[in-house]
Design a protein around this motif. Sequence first.
Motif, PDB file in Angstrom:
ATOM      1  N   TRP A 258       0.764  -1.170  -0.153  1.00 56.48           N
ATOM      2  CA  TRP A 258      -0.039   0.035   0.040  1.00 56.48           C
ATOM      3  C   TRP A 258       0.902   1.287  -0.022  1.00 56.48           C
ATOM      4  N   HIS A 259       1.945   1.381   0.899  1.00 51.96           N
ATOM      5  CA  HIS A 259       2.790   2.646   0.839  1.00 51.96           C
ATOM      6  C   HIS A 259       3.714   2.568  -0.393  1.00 51.96           C
ATOM      7  N   ARG A 260       4.051   1.474  -0.820  1.00 53.33           N
ATOM      8  CA  ARG A 260       4.745   1.528  -2.107  1.00 53.33           C
ATOM      9  C   ARG A 260       3.914   2.042  -3.230  1.00 53.33           C
ATOM     10  N   ASP A 261       2.710   1.832  -3.267  1.00 58.93           N
ATOM     11  CA  ASP A 261       1.707   2.305  -4.116  1.00 58.93           C
ATOM     12  C   ASP A 261       1.811   3.847  -4.228  1.00 58.93           C
ATOM     13  N   VAL A 262       1.654   4.297  -3.070  1.00 59.87           N
ATOM     14  CA  VAL A 262       1.865   5.790  -2.707  1.00 59.87           C
ATOM     15  C   VAL A 262       3.077   6.158  -3.250  1.00 59.87           C
ATOM     16  N   LEU A 263       4.107   5.684  -3.090  1.00 61.22           N
ATOM     17  CA  LEU A 263       5.481   6.113  -3.618  1.00 61.22           C
ATOM     18  C   LEU A 263       5.418   6.043  -5.306  1.00 61.22           C
ATOM     19  N   ALA A 264       4.862   4.777  -5.705  1.00 58.77           N
ATOM     20  CA  ALA A 264       4.627   4.864  -7.273  1.00 58.77           C
ATOM     21  C   ALA A 264       3.824   5.911  -7.805  1.00 58.77           C
ATOM     22  N   LEU A 265       2.986   6.301  -7.221  1.00 51.67           N
ATOM     23  CA  LEU A 265       2.175   7.351  -7.898  1.00 51.67           C
ATOM     24  C   LEU A 265       3.107   8.889  -7.670  1.00 51.67           C
ATOM     25  N   LYS A 266       3.597   8.912  -6.697  1.00 52.53           N
ATOM     26  CA  LYS A 266       4.423  10.066  -6.576  1.00 52.53           C
ATOM     27  C   LYS A 266       5.599   9.975  -7.942  1.00 52.53           C
ATOM     28  N   HIS A 267       5.982   8.853  -8.420  1.00 50.10           N
ATOM     29  CA  HIS A 267       6.576   8.882  -9.589  1.00 50.10           C
ATOM     30  C   HIS A 267       5.896   8.674 -10.720  1.00 50.10           C
ATOM     31  N   ARG A 268       4.641   8.940 -10.843  1.00 51.29           N
ATOM     32  CA  ARG A 268       3.814   8.751 -11.723  1.00 51.29           C
ATOM     33  C   ARG A 268       3.839   7.179 -12.388  1.00 51.29           C
ATOM     34  N   GLU A 269       4.176   6.136 -11.498  1.00 51.61           N
ATOM     35  CA  GLU A 269       3.879   4.894 -12.152  1.00 51.61           C
ATOM     36  C   GLU A 269       2.727   4.548 -11.728  1.00 51.61           C
ATOM     37  N   ASN A 270       2.331   3.394 -12.734  1.00 57.42           N
ATOM     38  CA  ASN A 270       0.894   2.981 -12.652  1.00 57.42           C
ATOM     39  C   ASN A 270       0.627   1.591 -12.130  1.00 57.42           C
ATOM     40  N   ASP A 271       1.813   0.839 -11.842  1.00 57.64           N
ATOM     41  CA  ASP A 271       1.580  -0.693 -11.665  1.00 57.64           C
ATOM     42  C   ASP A 271       1.379  -0.793 -10.316  1.00 57.64           C
ATOM     43  N   LEU A 272       0.081  -0.760  -9.912  1.00 59.10           N
ATOM     44  CA  LEU A 272      -0.229  -0.586  -8.284  1.00 59.10           C
ATOM     45  C   LEU A 272      -0.604  -1.989  -7.828  1.00 59.10           C
ATOM     46  N   PHE A 274      -2.840  -1.949  -5.376  1.00 55.75           N
ATOM     47  CA  PHE A 274      -4.205  -1.658  -4.882  1.00 55.75           C
ATOM     48  C   PHE A 274      -4.813  -0.908  -6.194  1.00 55.75           C
ATOM     49  N   PRO A 275      -5.000  -1.354  -7.289  1.00 54.96           N
ATOM     50  CA  PRO A 275      -5.326  -0.520  -8.711  1.00 54.96           C
ATOM     51  C   PRO A 275      -6.727   0.286  -8.420  1.00 54.96           C
ATOM     52  N   ASP A 276      -7.686  -0.463  -7.489  1.00 56.53           N
ATOM     53  CA  ASP A 276      -8.893   0.383  -7.595  1.00 56.53           C
ATOM     54  C   ASP A 276      -8.835   1.385  -6.481  1.00 56.53           C
ATOM     55  N   GLN A 277      -7.767   1.578  -5.582  1.00 55.23           N
ATOM     56  CA  GLN A 277      -7.684   2.558  -4.641  1.00 55.23           C
ATOM     57  C   GLN A 277      -6.934   3.704  -5.296  1.00 55.23           C
ATOM     58  N   LYS A 278      -6.830   3.895  -6.663  1.00 56.83           N
ATOM     59  CA  LYS A 278      -5.767   4.747  -7.009  1.00 56.83           C
ATOM     60  C   LYS A 278      -6.112   6.176  -6.646  1.00 56.83           C
ATOM     61  N   GLU A 279      -7.476   6.644  -6.801  1.00 57.00           N
ATOM     62  CA  GLU A 279      -7.774   8.149  -6.384  1.00 57.00           C
ATOM     63  C   GLU A 279      -7.377   8.230  -5.051  1.00 57.00           C
ATOM     64  N   LYS A 280      -7.591   7.360  -4.192  1.00 57.45           N
ATOM     65  CA  LYS A 280      -7.199   7.599  -3.007  1.00 57.45           C
ATOM     66  C   LYS A 280      -5.896   7.706  -2.674  1.00 57.45           C
ATOM     67  N   LEU A 281      -5.274   6.819  -3.079  1.00 57.65           N
ATOM     68  CA  LEU A 281      -3.660   6.888  -3.071  1.00 57.65           C
ATOM     69  C   LEU A 281      -3.007   7.947  -3.495  1.00 57.65           C
ATOM     70  N   GLU A 282      -3.763   8.638  -4.376  1.00 54.62           N
ATOM     71  CA  GLU A 282      -2.938   9.787  -5.139  1.00 54.62           C
ATOM     72  C   GLU A 282      -3.430  10.898  -3.947  1.00 54.62           C
ATOM     73  N   GLN A 283      -4.491  11.018  -3.571  1.00 55.63           N
ATOM     74  CA  GLN A 283      -4.602  11.923  -2.408  1.00 55.63           C
ATOM     75  C   GLN A 283      -3.499  11.816  -1.311  1.00 55.63           C
ATOM     76  N   GLU A 284      -3.361  10.393  -0.866  1.00 54.47           N
ATOM     77  CA  GLU A 284      -2.207  10.410   0.174  1.00 54.47           C
ATOM     78  C   GLU A 284      -0.969  10.773  -0.578  1.00 54.47           C
ATOM     79  N   ALA A 285      -0.485  10.480  -1.736  1.00 47.63           N
ATOM     80  CA  ALA A 285       0.680  10.921  -2.103  1.00 47.63           C
ATOM     81  C   ALA A 285       0.909  12.510  -2.227  1.00 47.63           C
ATOM     82  N   LEU A 286      -0.229  13.200  -2.278  1.00 53.66           N
ATOM     83  CA  LEU A 286      -0.104  14.699  -2.251  1.00 53.66           C
ATOM     84  C   LEU A 286       0.339  15.075  -0.695  1.00 53.66           C
ATOM     85  N   HIS A 287       0.213  14.348   0.166  1.00 56.29           N
ATOM     86  CA  HIS A 287       0.298  14.692   1.810  1.00 56.29           C
ATOM     87  C   HIS A 287       1.415  14.056   2.103  1.00 56.29           C
ATOM     88  N   MET A 288       2.009  13.151   1.613  1.00 59.36           N
ATOM     89  CA  MET A 288       3.208  12.403   2.030  1.00 59.36           C
ATOM     90  C   MET A 288       4.480  12.826   1.512  1.00 59.36           C
TER      91      MET A 288
END
Length: 328
Positions: A258-272, A274-288
């Motif tokens: 889950w945390h690696r997904d947040v990190l991946a999204l910060k790098h605009r990588e999409n291989d998640l 938790f693919p269906d949690q993408k929007e939420k994880l993107e929100q987290e990425a903004l704050h971490m």
Amino acid sequence: MNWEEMRQIQPTVMTMLEKSVEKNRLAHAYIFEGRRGAGKKQTALLLTQRLMCTAQDHEKPCGECRECKRIKHGNHPDVMTLEPDGTTIRKAQVESLQKEFTYRGMEPGLKVYIVNDADKMTASAANSLLKFLEEPESPTLALLLTENVHFMLDTIRSRAQKITFAPPSLERRAAIFLEQDINPNIAALLARLPDEWGGGNVLENVEWIVHARGLVIQLTEEVYHRPQQMLLTLQEKWLPHFKDREELDIGLDLLLFWHRDVLALKHRENDLAFPDQKEKLEQEALHMSETVLAQRLQWILQAKRRLRANVNAQLLMEHLLLRLQEGS
Ligand SMILES: [Zn+2]
């Protein structure tokens, strides 16, 4: 997983084993070395099936005959599995296994030892095993599985043939689960987890993973947004679901993903994971921040290490959640 599927995942290993079987040139002992999830355990079972299968297909084991089935379910009388009892594999374990072989071994024919986490054998356990291999009363094959070949004793390494497994590609693993009609959200997680745990094949654990996944989503939400609830959830839902060390280790893996997904999204990588949690994880990425994320990943890895040292599960989790929640 059958022979064909494993050949797609580990072509070099499987071709090598095929040739040795065909030419009747198998070694007495092999070290299967590779990362968790590379298919070592599965390959050990497939090779054993191939050697014992009674269907006369010489290319691959049938998976259906009595021998194949008993091997798959771990109750073939000529196939023994050794695992660490606690943190080590002791001499007494090897001896009691040898005794059992002697009792059962009324018929000649191949006997197979599969040793999981073989690097955890004590020196005397290893010597006892080697001695047995050198004076077998009937042909014996030892398959020593390890993620840490450099921890294995030299005496074993020099007497066994080492086979290195390639790290599995995520894509390939996920594709296999999708072919089996597994929901893509679950396939993404299974692809990242080991081939088997809790004595079962991953496919037998799908329902358990669905629930585990829900708990990880709930717990991360609470840790970062409703911390007053997290310890209650830990107590009432998390600990009852992740009941032993092995299961809790998977739970920590899921938290890690889950945390690696947040990190991946910060790098605009999409291989998640938790693919269906993408929007939420993107929100987290903004704050971490990346630094905070790296620290949190470290803490989870540290918890995984402490788990190996037999730390109390509840204390370990409470400690981790509080650290995650306090963050930087
Ligand atoms: Zn068979």
